[in-house]
Design a protein around this motif. Structure first.
Motif, PDB file in Angstrom:
ATOM      1  N   UNK A   1      -1.385  19.670  -3.122  1.00  0.00           N
ATOM      2  CA  UNK A   1      -0.631  18.423  -2.952  1.00  0.00           C
ATOM      3  C   UNK A   1      -1.546  17.227  -3.196  1.00  0.00           C
ATOM      4  N   UNK A   2      -0.996  16.183  -3.789  1.00  0.00           N
ATOM      5  CA  UNK A   2      -1.777  14.987  -4.087  1.00  0.00           C
ATOM      6  C   UNK A   2      -2.310  14.332  -2.812  1.00  0.00           C
ATOM      7  N   UNK A   3      -3.491  13.739  -2.929  1.00  0.00           N
ATOM      8  CA  UNK A   3      -4.098  12.999  -1.825  1.00  0.00           C
ATOM      9  C   UNK A   3      -4.111  11.521  -2.192  1.00  0.00           C
ATOM     10  N   UNK A   4      -3.601  10.688  -1.277  1.00  0.00           N
ATOM     11  CA  UNK A   4      -3.542   9.242  -1.464  1.00  0.00           C
ATOM     12  C   UNK A   4      -4.479   8.565  -0.467  1.00  0.00           C
ATOM     13  N   UNK A   5      -4.823   7.333  -0.783  1.00  0.00           N
ATOM     14  CA  UNK A   5      -5.531   6.475   0.169  1.00  0.00           C
ATOM     15  C   UNK A   5      -4.529   5.459   0.696  1.00  0.00           C
ATOM     16  N   UNK A   7      -4.617   2.503   3.469  1.00  0.00           N
ATOM     17  CA  UNK A   7      -5.147   1.636   4.515  1.00  0.00           C
ATOM     18  C   UNK A   7      -6.192   2.331   5.398  1.00  0.00           C
ATOM     19  N   UNK A   8      -7.305   2.679   4.802  1.00  0.00           N
ATOM     20  CA  UNK A   8      -8.458   3.263   5.496  1.00  0.00           C
ATOM     21  C   UNK A   8      -8.382   4.770   5.721  1.00  0.00           C
ATOM     22  N   UNK A   9      -7.337   5.427   5.224  1.00  0.00           N
ATOM     23  CA  UNK A   9      -7.199   6.865   5.453  1.00  0.00           C
ATOM     24  C   UNK A   9      -6.849   7.578   4.155  1.00  0.00           C
ATOM     25  N   UNK A  10      -7.416   8.780   3.990  1.00  0.00           N
ATOM     26  CA  UNK A  10      -7.026   9.657   2.895  1.00  0.00           C
ATOM     27  C   UNK A  10      -6.030  10.659   3.468  1.00  0.00           C
ATOM     28  N   UNK A  11      -4.847  10.681   2.902  1.00  0.00           N
ATOM     29  CA  UNK A  11      -3.784  11.520   3.463  1.00  0.00           C
ATOM     30  C   UNK A  11      -3.059  12.257   2.343  1.00  0.00           C
ATOM     31  N   UNK A  12      -2.448  13.388   2.683  1.00  0.00           N
ATOM     32  CA  UNK A  12      -1.613  14.092   1.727  1.00  0.00           C
ATOM     33  C   UNK A  12      -0.377  13.249   1.407  1.00  0.00           C
ATOM     34  N   UNK A  69     -15.299  -2.550  -3.460  1.00  0.00           N
ATOM     35  CA  UNK A  69     -14.747  -1.608  -2.494  1.00  0.00           C
ATOM     36  C   UNK A  69     -13.528  -0.871  -3.072  1.00  0.00           C
ATOM     37  N   UNK A  70     -12.679  -1.605  -3.773  1.00  0.00           N
ATOM     38  CA  UNK A  70     -11.492  -0.980  -4.367  1.00  0.00           C
ATOM     39  C   UNK A  70     -11.911   0.033  -5.427  1.00  0.00           C
ATOM     40  N   UNK A  71     -12.918  -0.308  -6.201  1.00  0.00           N
ATOM     41  CA  UNK A  71     -13.415   0.634  -7.209  1.00  0.00           C
ATOM     42  C   UNK A  71     -13.928   1.908  -6.533  1.00  0.00           C
ATOM     43  N   UNK A  72     -14.720   1.759  -5.480  1.00  0.00           N
ATOM     44  CA  UNK A  72     -15.268   2.925  -4.769  1.00  0.00           C
ATOM     45  C   UNK A  72     -14.161   3.755  -4.136  1.00  0.00           C
ATOM     46  N   UNK A  73     -13.189   3.088  -3.527  1.00  0.00           N
ATOM     47  CA  UNK A  73     -12.067   3.798  -2.900  1.00  0.00           C
ATOM     48  C   UNK A  73     -11.275   4.570  -3.950  1.00  0.00           C
TER      49      UNK A  73
END
Length: 280
Positions: A1-5, A7-12, A69-73
């Protein structure tokens, strides 16, 4: 399943949520940028983030993170997904508002990474049809999340067996597609509109690649010039260089992609192949 970012969290993907009170949902107050990868290298990521920053500034939407920061995220989100090639959507929403309309100070950042799904090969081999529709985007230099006119226009395009709707304004100038930039060949002159359009990243690359290949004019294009166009193509991150063989009820040439457009496609394909190998 895809992982999204989110607001400070990586979530499915199925756990990715924002508040129902977010202005992005309630008022369409948000901006985004979209890009794809080549050999899992994000295509001109820094350019896309700069455009995202410009979009936010034009809408008076605070940036929740710095450009770096956006690039790193984005790169970290990409690394958490096991994909061959990816589409990347970076979104900034207005966040929760106390009165459901006044922007607060809590914009939200979302980075969504999904598998890339190529468009049908026959589109590129045989060309596609587009229609025109009269519409002028509000703040055209901003890539906002407000896409209601585009959705309506695309629904009409599909009913007419077209893949894109190209906007014209009150002065009958051709502007851009709902998700694309517009190019036309008049003989060996490559022409594209220069005002009241979103500055596409693919458009930017094409203009640079073609500067020594054709004479380039960035100017207004009137709708009544369509009969004088020898070839047309549209550009976008996901569509790349897509040849157009019919615009409204007019077929161009013999109804197949022309040689100049095919040359642009060839040069762009070589560029993206080299880009994916780390060569700029």
């Amino acid at each position: 399943m895809n992982v999204f970012y989110i607001d400070d969290h990586f979530v499915k993907e199925d756990q990715a949520m924002i508040s129902v009170n977010d202005l992005g949902l309630l008022r369409g107050y948000g901006v985004f940028d979209f890009l794809r990868t080549y050999n899992l290298r994000p295509f001109h990521l820094e350019d896309h983030i700069r455009r995202l920053e410009t979009s936010a500034r034009l809408l008076d939407l605070p940036m929740p993170r710095t450009r770096r920061q956006i690039l790193d995220i984005t790169m970290k989100t990409l690394s958490r997904n096991d994909l061959t090639e990816a589409n990347i959507r970076i979104v900034i929403t207005g966040g929760v508002s106390p009165d459901s309309i006044t922007p607060g100070n809590s914009p939200k950042l979302l980075v969504m990474v999904t598998p890339q799904h190529p468009y049908p090969e026959e589109w590129y081999r045989n060309g596609v049809a587009v229609i025109t529709t009269c519409h002028e985007r509000y703040i055209p230099g901003a890539k906002s999340t407000h896409y209601l006119p585009a959705i309506i226009a695309l629904s009409r395009a599909r009913r007419e067996n077209a893949v894109e709707a190209v906007y014209t304004d009150r002065y009958n100038r051709i502007l851009e597609g709902t998700t694309t930039n517009f190019f036309a060949f008049f003989g060996d002159h490559l022409v594209t509109p220069g005002i009241a359009v979103l500055p596409g990243i693919t458009r930017q690359v094409v203009l640079k690649l073609m500067q020594n290949e054709f004479d380039i004019d960035i100017r207004d294009i009137q709708k009544n010039e369509i009969p004088m166009m020898d070839e047309i193509f549209i550009t976008a991150s996901n569509k790349e260089i897509l040849p157009v063989v019919r615009m409204d009820d007019r077929t161009l040439g013999d109804g197949t992609p022309g040689p100049r457009t095919r040359w642009v496609m060839k040069i762009f394909a070589a560029y993206t192949c080299a880009y994916g190998e780390g060569k700029d």
